[in-house]
Design a protein around this motif. Structure first.
Motif: not given
Length: 651
Positions: A327-348
């Motif tokens: 994946d050429d945009d590996f870091e961007a996709h991982e950062a996007a998943w971190v945001e999705i995970k934070r929204e799902i699990l409600g860490e904020d």
């Protein structure tokens, strides 16, 4: 011997890699696997894997080696959690699974679930519950899994692989139970299996029906009835004489079986017993095969996302998701998943709650009275009323139980509406509901007012009811009226004319009046409607203001066989022209009287002015005035005699 040992030791020394070359060897092997397109990898001991990760941590995350290691870690994490899930720990497995990148690894997740389900069909309901929870957060994963299950079943069906087809059919049944797949695909699968029945296809259909029967009985009872009619037909065909065996092969491969025993339409005794067992399970309400066990009911029905896919749809399995790709945009996709995970699990939200709890603990805020906006008490009251009505033996027992509920003031309409709704749901009208409503109406005036309001609401929305429901509601209110439990003033809401009625409202009035005439008699009913004190109440039912509405009411009652009620209306309509003429003549006389009064007032004013002028004349002309007065009196007498002769002619 020593000479032989030296070459062997040298050979071992040449074959053994150095300690520092282990990581480079693994990297070369990984690169070779990537070139060859292999989906797996070589086994690496844990201590070497830890050292390799430490070495790769310092490298660029966009490198193929680093992404390969993260891919392998993702695959092993998904496989480990899927293999570890059970009824007891599924609530804790879901958050751990959401810690992994399920957007990148959705192909790995589907593959792991399908392999685990085929290996352990007894845990299918657990895997389906896990998919149902993940589907509410990541619907792309649930859709991909459903596509692969459908394609897998079709492939096994074509290949006549009974074991795989049975496993995928069971997985699909539980996906339908959890509302991930629509119930239509279940009916479609049963149609395919029972279209050209064989022993194996009927066995799969029986097992599938047991798993999904409770759901179909709830959401599609007609479809389930058609399926069982087909099973009954197959069972009867199995007892028929055996025809000559066809040349076509069976639908599924059967090992060690005589080809002559394979006949479409004629099934084995063992399969017939399984169909009989299915009918016994249906009679028991599929109690041994619950759609969703209580321990796995983790998702609300309103939150679930259902996919309407069918067996005939051309779907893409997206098999490329199972293979590692750089994946050429590996870091961007991982950062996007971190945001999705934070929204799902409600860490904020959790962090914010923790920050808010600190000052709240120091200074607790004043809490006012708690208001229940969910209306749970109202829902419980309706449920209790319904169960009491349906479980009572007689109306007296039911009325006694309902009065013990101590329904608070203002909620009488809930009981009235529930009673009317239960009455309308019956196939035919039951006198039980009318007697129950009568008992409440004679208790207090509050219940009479509640049923009066219920009559108004039901008549206003009568066009929404089906014919059978409409008939039951009309007979219910007719019973209340004929027993004088409900005051007849409720009929003031009925206005019988062409503009303010619909076909449904006319049917309602027809059934209501026919029931009243049947129980009271036509003569008694006519006397009730002709009561002078109630004329204002029945003015809408027997209109007299407009002749067109009067004719409409007469024709309506005559068409339903109650023409005797319209005698007063017919008399009113017959005398209408004479009455209209009299009104016109009275209006003309009133107009003439007004004009006469105006002319008399004008003549009196003119006579006053002439008398004033004559009094101002001189006394010297008295003789002339007396002569003129004499002539005037003679002319006035002649004019009065002529006017009297004209008045006699008008009379």
């Amino acid at each position: 011997m020593a000479d032989d040992g030296a070459p062997r030791a040298a050979k071992r020394a040449r074959s053994a890699p150095a300690a520092g070359e282990g990581s480079s060897m693994v990297a070369r092997q990984a690169a070779e696997n990537a070139k060859l397109g292999r989906t797996g990898g070589i086994y690496v001991p844990p201590f070497k894997l830890a050292a390799l990760r430490q070495e790769m941590a310092d490298k660029d995350k966009r490198s193929a080696e680093f992404q390969r290691l993260s891919w392998e870690a993702l695959r092993k994490g998904i496989n480990g959690l899927v293999n570890k899930v059970n009824v007891g720990n599924i609530r804790s497995i879901v958050p751990e699974l959401l810690e992994l990148n399920l957007v990148r690894g959705r192909g790995l997740l589907c593959r792991a679930l399908m392999k685990a389900q085929l290996a352990s069909p007894g845990f299918t309901h657990i895997y389906a519950a896990l998919v149902a929870v993940l589907n509410t957060k990541l619907p792309e994963n649930g859709e991909l899994l459903l596509k692969r299950v459908l394609v897998g079943f079709r492939r096994a069906y074509r290949r006549r692989d009974k074991v795989v087809a049975t496993g995928f059919a069971k997985f699909l049944a539980h996906l339908c139970n959890h509302q991930v797949a629509h119930e239509l695909v279940a009916l479609q699968l049963l149609t395919v299996l029972l279209d050209d029945p064989t022993d194996d296809s009927v066995e799969i259909a029986v097992q599938f029906t047991k798993e999904v029967g409770q759901l179909l009985d709830e959401v599609s009872p007609r479809g389930l009835l058609a399926v069982f009619e087909r099973f009954r037909g197959i069972l009867h065909e199995g007892a028929a004489p055996r025809p000559t065996p066809p040349r076509d092969p069976p639908r599924f491969r059967v090992a060690r079986r005589d080809p002559k025993s394979i006949r479409p339409g004629v099934i084995d005794k063992r399969v017939q017993y399984t169909i009989e067992g299915l009918f016994a399970a249906r009679k028991a309400g599929f109690a041994d095969y619950p759609a969703v066990p209580d321990d796995l009911d983790l998702v609300e029905r309103d939150d679930q996302i259902t996919f309407e896919l069918s067996l005939d749809d051309k779907v893409d399995r997206e098999e490329a998701l199972d293979v590692f790709k750089v994946d050429d945009d590996f870091e961007a996709h991982e950062a996007a998943w971190v945001e999705i995970k934070r929204e799902i699990l409600g860490e904020d939200d959790d962090d914010a709650d923790d920050d808010d709890d600190a000052p709240a603990a120091a200074a607790p805020a004043e809490v006012g009275p708690i208001q229940d906006l969910t209306e749970q008490d109202l829902v419980n009251l309706r449920r209790t009323i319904y169960l009491t009505i349906m479980s009572s033996v007689g109306f007296e027992e039911c009325a006694h139980k309902l009065m013990k509920l101590d329904i608070r003031s203002g909620l009488e309409m809930e009981l009235c509406n529930m009673l009317i709704e239960c009455c309308s749901q019956e196939r035919t009208y039951l006198r039980y509901y009318g007697l129950l409503g009568q008992r409440f109406c004679v208790m207090t005036k509050a219940w009479q007012e509640a049923f009066d309001k219920a009559f108004e609401e039901q008549y206003a929305m009568i066009h929404r009811l089906e014919t059978n429901k409409l008939r039951n509601v009309a007979k219910f209110f007719a019973h209340l009226l004929e027993t004088d439990a409900l005051p007849w003033t409720c009929l003031e809401y009925v206005r019988l004319n062409e503009e303010e009625t619909t076909s449904s409202s006319r049917i309602f009035v027809k059934i209501l009046c026919q029931e009243l005439a049947e129980h009271l008699g036509l003569a008694t009913l006519r006397d009730r409607f002709n009561d002078q004190y109630m004329s204002d109440v029945f003015a809408g039912l027997f209109p007299r203001e407009n002749p067109r509405d009067t004719r409409f009411a007469i024709n309506f009652f005559t068409s339903i066989g109650l023409g005797g009620l319209t005698d007063a209306l017919r008399k009113h309509l017959k005398e209408a022209p004479k009455r209209i003429m009299e009104q016109q003549m009275a209006a003309a006389r009133a107009a003439v009287g007004d004009s006469d009064s105006d002319s008399s007032s004008s003549s009196s004013s003119s006579s006053g002015s002439s008398s004033g002028s004559s009094s101002g004349s001189s006394s010297g002309s008295s003789s002339d005035s007396s002569d003129s007065n004499h002539s005037d009196s003679s002319s006035s007498s002649s004019s009065s005699s002529s006017s009297s002769s004209r008045g006699g002619g008008v009379k």
